[in-house]
Design a protein around this motif. Structure first.
Motif: not given
Length: 380
Positions: A77, A225-226, A229, A242, A351
């Motif tokens: 991420g 993942l978040a 990011a 994501l 992404t």
């Protein structure tokens, strides 16, 4: 305070494309070693008996490993959102995720009565043995369950300490902390829905998917993942891609775990292969099997998979396995896993991540979804 750790001697996540999610996981392992050592020091300062009998066991459990998927997905991420250079924040976030995972597993094993985890006795089983060895008063099971809950709480406290420090050091700290808050709540909600389904004897497909989403898909893939990011303030479009990728990959992971819970080899998975069937736990696999049996009017198969008294004897477990094969439920779930894995890759491509990051993500999804074999000790 723990203090943020530097990333590792190797420049994890550098732009040269040669370093991988595996490098990030190695950095997380190194950070965990330091974090656990510091946690043990604080525990010894608080009370040496607690440190020796509880904190040492938590530390040993975390160090024993697992697939470290959450760490790797957090790195994906971070890279997909443009992460470069200093990887200290994503390494520490990965370490925090591994600590909260330890909490979840320790508590889950108590609630499910599972005897093994990661190829060794589960925490409560080990504590029951200690109770007997020390000739303590009272029931060993009561003591062991109570202390295992405290052990899980300690792992969660260490995770929260580390994530909070990471968030406080970041200009995007509020976003990071909100992701973490949501993940913890979802994890507990999923565990409750799991327990509730067991108590009510539910066999509904929708409920099985809800439990898999809350208990596993969100906190195994989507939230890591978040979180990765969010460490660099990813925009809404990247976060949405994501989240979608993570939801699909996370469900594939849980459905694969359902298959392992019914057909897996304990020598490879590090945990029993029949717990889910023996306890008639509501899984997607069992719900699919029951749905097919009901739709086809196969009352014998439906009865074999129906909610009922648990634990079931060995012959009933063997019968359940046979029915899951004969109804085609196993094949349906395997096909669903492949479908979800493919959808996850399509979402991740949105992404705009570099090709090597997409390749890393694809390898992780393959591994998480059981499309590549697991080695001994790689329990969740």
């Amino acid at each position: 305070m723990l203090g943020l750790r530097p990333a590792a001697a190797e420049p994890v996540g550098s732009v040269d494309g040669a370093l991988t999610a595996r490098d990030a996981v190695h950095a997380v392992e190194a950070a965990l070693g330091q974090i656990l050592d510091e946690g043990l020091c604080r525990a010894r300062e608080a009370d040496p008996v607690f440190a020796r009998e509880v904190a040492d066991r938590v530390s040993a459990f975390v160090r024993r490993g697992g697939k470290r998927l959450r760490s790797a997905f957090a790195w994906c991420g971070w890279r997909a959102a443009g992460g470069r250079g200093d990887a200290a924040a994503v390494v520490n976030t990965g370490a925090a995720l591994e600590l909260v995972q330890a909490c979840a597993l320790i508590h889950d094993d108590v609630m499910d009565g599972s005897p093994m985890r990661r190829g060794a006795p589960a925490m409560h089983v080990d504590l029951a043995r200690m109770h007997l060895d020390e000739r303590m008063a009272g029931a060993p099971e009561t003591f062991a369950s109570s202390v295992a809950v405290l052990a899980g709480d300690l792992a969660l406290a260490w995770a929260d300490d580390l994530l909070t420090e990471t968030a406080l050091a970041s200009p995007f700290g509020v976003r990071i902390h909100r992701e973490w808050q949501a993940m913890r709540t979802e994890m507990v909600a999923g565990q409750y829905r799991d327990i509730r389904a067991q108590a009510t004897g539910s066999s509904e497909l929708d409920e099985a998917v809800s439990i898999a989403t809350l208990k596993s898909a969100l906190y195994t893939v989507e939230r890591p993942l978040a979180l990765g990011a969010s460490l660099i303030g990813a925009d809404a479009a990247i976060l949405e891609a994501l989240r979608s990728a993570g939801r699909c990959a996370g469900l594939a992971f849980q459905f694969s775990d359902d298959l392992l819970g019914a057909f897996g080899d304990p020598a490879l998975t590090g945990k029993p292969a029949d717990d889910d069937l023996r306890t008639r736990k509501l899984t997607y696999l069992l719900a699919v099997g029951r749905s097919i049996a009901d739709a086809s009017g196969d009352e014998e198969a439906a009865d074999a998979l129906a909610p009922g008294k648990a634990p079931v004897p060995d012959d009933a477990v063997r019968r359940m396995r046979t029915v899951l094969e004969q109804t085609g439920a196993r094949a349906v779930v395997e096909a669903k896993i492949s479908e979800l894995a493919a959808a996850s890759l399509r979402h991740f491509d949105r992404t705009g991540a570099e090709p090597f990051v997409r390749q890393e993500f694809a390898s992780l999804v393959e591994r998480a979804s059981g499309l590549t074999p697991m080695r001994t000790g790689e329990g969740v």
